[in-house]
Write a protein that holds these residues in place. Structure first.
Motif, PDB file in Angstrom:
ATOM      1  N   THR A  66      54.548 -16.240  43.927  1.00 25.82           N
ATOM      2  CA  THR A  66      55.285 -17.441  44.333  1.00 25.82           C
ATOM      3  C   THR A  66      54.727 -18.048  45.612  1.00 25.82           C
ATOM      4  OG1 THR A  66      56.941 -16.051  45.388  1.00 25.82           O
ATOM      5  CG2 THR A  66      57.448 -16.883  43.194  1.00 25.82           C
ATOM      6  N   LYS A  67      53.976 -17.271  46.394  1.00 24.51           N
ATOM      7  CA  LYS A  67      53.343 -17.846  47.582  1.00 24.51           C
ATOM      8  C   LYS A  67      52.196 -18.764  47.185  1.00 24.51           C
ATOM      9  CE  LYS A  67      54.799 -14.606  51.064  1.00 24.51           C
ATOM     10  NZ  LYS A  67      54.454 -13.535  51.975  1.00 24.51           N
ATOM     11  N   GLU A  68      51.659 -18.554  45.965  1.00 26.13           N
ATOM     12  CA  GLU A  68      50.649 -19.481  45.462  1.00 26.13           C
ATOM     13  C   GLU A  68      51.323 -20.817  45.154  1.00 26.13           C
ATOM     14  OE1 GLU A  68      48.100 -18.352  42.230  1.00 26.13           O
ATOM     15  OE2 GLU A  68      48.102 -16.276  42.910  1.00 26.13           O
ATOM     16  N   ALA A  69      50.562 -21.878  45.218  1.00 25.97           N
ATOM     17  CA  ALA A  69      51.126 -23.206  44.998  1.00 25.97           C
ATOM     18  C   ALA A  69      51.532 -23.394  43.538  1.00 25.97           C
ATOM     19  CB  ALA A  69      50.113 -24.271  45.391  1.00 25.97           C
ATOM     20  N   GLY A  70      52.685 -23.973  43.342  1.00 22.26           N
ATOM     21  CA  GLY A  70      53.087 -24.376  42.003  1.00 22.26           C
ATOM     22  C   GLY A  70      53.862 -23.351  41.198  1.00 22.26           C
ATOM     23  N   TYR A  71      53.992 -22.125  41.656  1.00 22.77           N
ATOM     24  CA  TYR A  71      54.729 -21.113  40.906  1.00 22.77           C
ATOM     25  C   TYR A  71      56.174 -21.033  41.383  1.00 22.77           C
ATOM     26  CZ  TYR A  71      50.692 -19.168  38.505  1.00 22.77           C
ATOM     27  OH  TYR A  71      49.613 -18.997  37.695  1.00 22.77           O
ATOM     28  N   SER A  72      57.070 -20.857  40.434  1.00 23.08           N
ATOM     29  CA  SER A  72      58.478 -20.655  40.766  1.00 23.08           C
ATOM     30  C   SER A  72      59.067 -19.635  39.806  1.00 23.08           C
ATOM     31  CB  SER A  72      59.242 -21.980  40.694  1.00 23.08           C
ATOM     32  OG  SER A  72      59.084 -22.559  39.434  1.00 23.08           O
ATOM     33  N   ILE A  73      60.249 -19.160  40.124  1.00 25.03           N
ATOM     34  CA  ILE A  73      60.925 -18.156  39.295  1.00 25.03           C
ATOM     35  C   ILE A  73      62.105 -18.835  38.610  1.00 25.03           C
ATOM     36  CG2 ILE A  73      62.042 -15.903  39.281  1.00 25.03           C
ATOM     37  CD1 ILE A  73      60.620 -15.426  42.007  1.00 25.03           C
ATOM     38  N   VAL A  74      62.128 -18.769  37.265  1.00 22.83           N
ATOM     39  CA  VAL A  74      63.130 -19.484  36.487  1.00 22.83           C
ATOM     40  C   VAL A  74      63.881 -18.507  35.594  1.00 22.83           C
ATOM     41  CG1 VAL A  74      63.472 -21.322  34.807  1.00 22.83           C
ATOM     42  CG2 VAL A  74      61.639 -21.510  36.455  1.00 22.83           C
ATOM     43  N   PRO A  75      65.226 -18.519  35.612  1.00 22.93           N
ATOM     44  CA  PRO A  75      65.998 -17.703  34.675  1.00 22.93           C
ATOM     45  C   PRO A  75      65.852 -18.260  33.255  1.00 22.93           C
ATOM     46  CG  PRO A  75      67.336 -18.346  36.544  1.00 22.93           C
ATOM     47  CD  PRO A  75      66.083 -19.137  36.622  1.00 22.93           C
ATOM     48  N   LEU A  76      65.532 -17.405  32.291  1.00 21.43           N
ATOM     49  CA  LEU A  76      65.323 -17.840  30.914  1.00 21.43           C
ATOM     50  C   LEU A  76      66.516 -17.534  30.017  1.00 21.43           C
ATOM     51  CD1 LEU A  76      61.626 -16.694  30.500  1.00 21.43           C
ATOM     52  CD2 LEU A  76      62.471 -18.977  31.020  1.00 21.43           C
ATOM     53  N   LYS A  77      67.064 -16.324  30.120  1.00 18.55           N
ATOM     54  CA  LYS A  77      68.253 -16.013  29.329  1.00 18.55           C
ATOM     55  C   LYS A  77      69.001 -14.829  29.900  1.00 18.55           C
ATOM     56  CE  LYS A  77      65.765 -13.532  25.667  1.00 18.55           C
ATOM     57  NZ  LYS A  77      65.565 -13.466  24.227  1.00 18.55           N
ATOM     58  N   ILE A  78      70.269 -14.740  29.508  1.00 11.22           N
ATOM     59  CA  ILE A  78      71.128 -13.616  29.864  1.00 11.22           C
ATOM     60  C   ILE A  78      71.513 -12.929  28.567  1.00 11.22           C
ATOM     61  CG2 ILE A  78      73.385 -12.948  30.776  1.00 11.22           C
ATOM     62  CD1 ILE A  78      73.183 -15.164  32.751  1.00 11.22           C
ATOM     63  N   TYR A  79      71.427 -11.605  28.568  1.00 11.97           N
ATOM     64  CA  TYR A  79      71.780 -10.859  27.370  1.00 11.97           C
ATOM     65  C   TYR A  79      72.388  -9.523  27.768  1.00 11.97           C
ATOM     66  CZ  TYR A  79      67.189  -8.933  28.502  1.00 11.97           C
ATOM     67  OH  TYR A  79      66.131  -8.374  29.155  1.00 11.97           O
ATOM     68  N   LEU A  80      73.074  -8.900  26.807  1.00  3.56           N
ATOM     69  CA  LEU A  80      73.657  -7.580  27.021  1.00  3.56           C
ATOM     70  C   LEU A  80      72.750  -6.546  26.388  1.00  3.56           C
ATOM     71  CD1 LEU A  80      77.394  -8.328  26.219  1.00  3.56           C
ATOM     72  CD2 LEU A  80      76.350  -8.065  28.452  1.00  3.56           C
ATOM     73  N   LYS A  81      72.392  -5.523  27.163  1.00  2.00           N
ATOM     74  CA  LYS A  81      71.505  -4.465  26.683  1.00  2.00           C
ATOM     75  C   LYS A  81      72.088  -3.131  27.116  1.00  2.00           C
ATOM     76  CE  LYS A  81      66.706  -2.977  27.121  1.00  2.00           C
ATOM     77  NZ  LYS A  81      65.428  -3.312  27.727  1.00  2.00           N
ATOM     78  N   ASP A  82      72.413  -2.297  26.185  1.00  2.00           N
ATOM     79  CA  ASP A  82      73.001  -0.977  26.457  1.00  2.00           C
ATOM     80  C   ASP A  82      74.239  -1.081  27.346  1.00  2.00           C
ATOM     81  OD1 ASP A  82      70.898   0.141  25.010  1.00  2.00           O
ATOM     82  OD2 ASP A  82      69.644   0.362  26.799  1.00  2.00           O
ATOM     83  N   MET A 102      69.070 -10.198  32.885  1.00  2.00           N
ATOM     84  CA  MET A 102      68.556 -11.564  32.912  1.00  2.00           C
ATOM     85  C   MET A 102      67.053 -11.504  32.720  1.00  2.00           C
ATOM     86  SD  MET A 102      68.701 -14.456  35.895  1.00  2.00           S
ATOM     87  CE  MET A 102      70.408 -14.849  35.695  1.00  2.00           C
ATOM     88  N   LEU A 103      66.549 -12.327  31.826  1.00  2.00           N
ATOM     89  CA  LEU A 103      65.107 -12.453  31.643  1.00  2.00           C
ATOM     90  C   LEU A 103      64.656 -13.601  32.536  1.00  2.00           C
ATOM     91  CD1 LEU A 103      62.814 -11.234  29.875  1.00  2.00           C
ATOM     92  CD2 LEU A 103      63.055 -13.235  28.445  1.00  2.00           C
ATOM     93  N   ILE A 104      63.816 -13.282  33.519  1.00  2.00           N
ATOM     94  CA  ILE A 104      63.313 -14.322  34.412  1.00  2.00           C
ATOM     95  C   ILE A 104      61.832 -14.508  34.133  1.00  2.00           C
ATOM     96  CG2 ILE A 104      65.015 -13.964  36.232  1.00  2.00           C
ATOM     97  CD1 ILE A 104      62.893 -12.346  37.734  1.00  2.00           C
ATOM     98  N   GLY A 105      61.353 -15.711  34.366  1.00  2.00           N
ATOM     99  CA  GLY A 105      59.954 -16.009  34.106  1.00  2.00           C
ATOM    100  C   GLY A 105      59.256 -16.555  35.331  1.00  2.00           C
ATOM    101  N   LEU A 106      58.010 -16.141  35.494  1.00  2.00           N
ATOM    102  CA  LEU A 106      57.147 -16.718  36.512  1.00  2.00           C
ATOM    103  C   LEU A 106      56.589 -17.982  35.898  1.00  2.00           C
ATOM    104  CD1 LEU A 106      55.882 -16.273  39.308  1.00  2.00           C
ATOM    105  CD2 LEU A 106      53.970 -15.184  38.145  1.00  2.00           C
ATOM    106  N   ALA A 107      56.923 -19.129  36.455  1.00  2.00           N
ATOM    107  CA  ALA A 107      56.662 -20.390  35.782  1.00  2.00           C
ATOM    108  C   ALA A 107      55.863 -21.352  36.655  1.00  2.00           C
ATOM    109  CB  ALA A 107      57.989 -21.047  35.408  1.00  2.00           C
ATOM    110  N   LYS A 108      55.078 -22.179  35.982  1.00  2.00           N
ATOM    111  CA  LYS A 108      54.331 -23.244  36.631  1.00  2.00           C
ATOM    112  C   LYS A 108      54.819 -24.557  36.022  1.00  2.00           C
ATOM    113  CE  LYS A 108      49.799 -23.904  38.423  1.00  2.00           C
ATOM    114  NZ  LYS A 108      49.081 -22.871  39.114  1.00  2.00           N
ATOM    115  N   GLY A 109      55.119 -25.540  36.845  1.00  2.00           N
ATOM    116  CA  GLY A 109      55.693 -26.797  36.370  1.00  2.00           C
ATOM    117  C   GLY A 109      54.755 -27.582  35.470  1.00  2.00           C
ATOM    118  N   LYS A 110      55.335 -28.224  34.456  1.00  2.00           N
ATOM    119  CA  LYS A 110      54.555 -29.063  33.551  1.00  2.00           C
ATOM    120  C   LYS A 110      54.550 -30.495  34.068  1.00  2.00           C
ATOM    121  CE  LYS A 110      55.320 -26.833  29.092  1.00  2.00           C
ATOM    122  NZ  LYS A 110      55.908 -27.002  27.753  1.00  2.00           N
ATOM    123  N   LYS A 111      53.469 -31.185  33.797  1.00  6.12           N
ATOM    124  CA  LYS A 111      53.396 -32.605  34.105  1.00  6.12           C
ATOM    125  C   LYS A 111      53.997 -33.373  32.926  1.00  6.12           C
ATOM    126  CE  LYS A 111      50.719 -32.159  37.807  1.00  6.12           C
ATOM    127  NZ  LYS A 111      51.359 -31.148  38.597  1.00  6.12           N
TER     128      LYS A 111
END
Length: 155
Positions: A98-114, A119-128
């Motif tokens: 995330t210290k690199e330019a353009g990366y952010s952390i985005v929550p993708l989904k919440i689910y129940l496991k055991d 929460m499934l989070i993704g390392l994301a880069k913004g789309k143009k």
């Protein structure tokens, strides 16, 4: 069970439209009793949520969990900041990325496991804007091909 599998409670469909998801992580959540009961009832919204690293810890902001109906005076605040739990090694890689330019952390989904809410989070880069249009074109072309193939199978 692989990460991202379980009973899906909520998804952030807009995240895949707005970002390129580079890598995903499964994170636990620090929740109150009324929050987990509301999540089990499916009363959670990830639409405008985002994650941020503060003091070496990961927090999710703007995740809306509706108040639990049977909750009394001990009910939770719907938009409070919640801590996410990751292994130190994963957290360190996220901090570096995330210290690199353009990366952010985005929550993708919440689910129940055991029995636990994850929460499934993704390392994301913004789309143009042109990337989003290209994705829509590809999705529409795929839909047209599927439709033509289905019609050909019937005929």
């Amino acid at each position: 069970m692989p990460k991202g599998e379980g009973k899906v409670i909520a998804q952030n469909k807009k995240a895949r439209h707005d970002y390129f998801i580079e890598e995903t992580y499964e994170a636990g959540m620090v929740l109150l009793g009324t929050e987990i009961k509301a999540i089990r009832a499916g009363r959670v919204n990830l639409k405008d949520s985002f994650a941020r690293i503060r003091n070496g810890e990961l927090f999710v902001h703007n995740m809306h969990i509706s108040p639990y109906e049977q909750g009394n005076i001990h009910n939770h605040e719907p938009l409070r900041t919640r801590k996410l739990l990751l292994h130190r090694k994963q957290l360190n890689t996220l901090i570096g990325e995330t210290k690199e330019a353009g990366y952010s952390i985005v929550p993708l989904k919440i689910y129940l496991k055991d029995g636990y809410a994850k929460m499934l989070i993704g390392l994301a880069k913004g789309k143009k804007k042109y990337d989003k249009r290209e994705d829509l074109k590809q999705k529409e072309a795929k839909r047209d091909i599927e439709r033509a193939f289905r019609d050909r199978q019937k005929g």
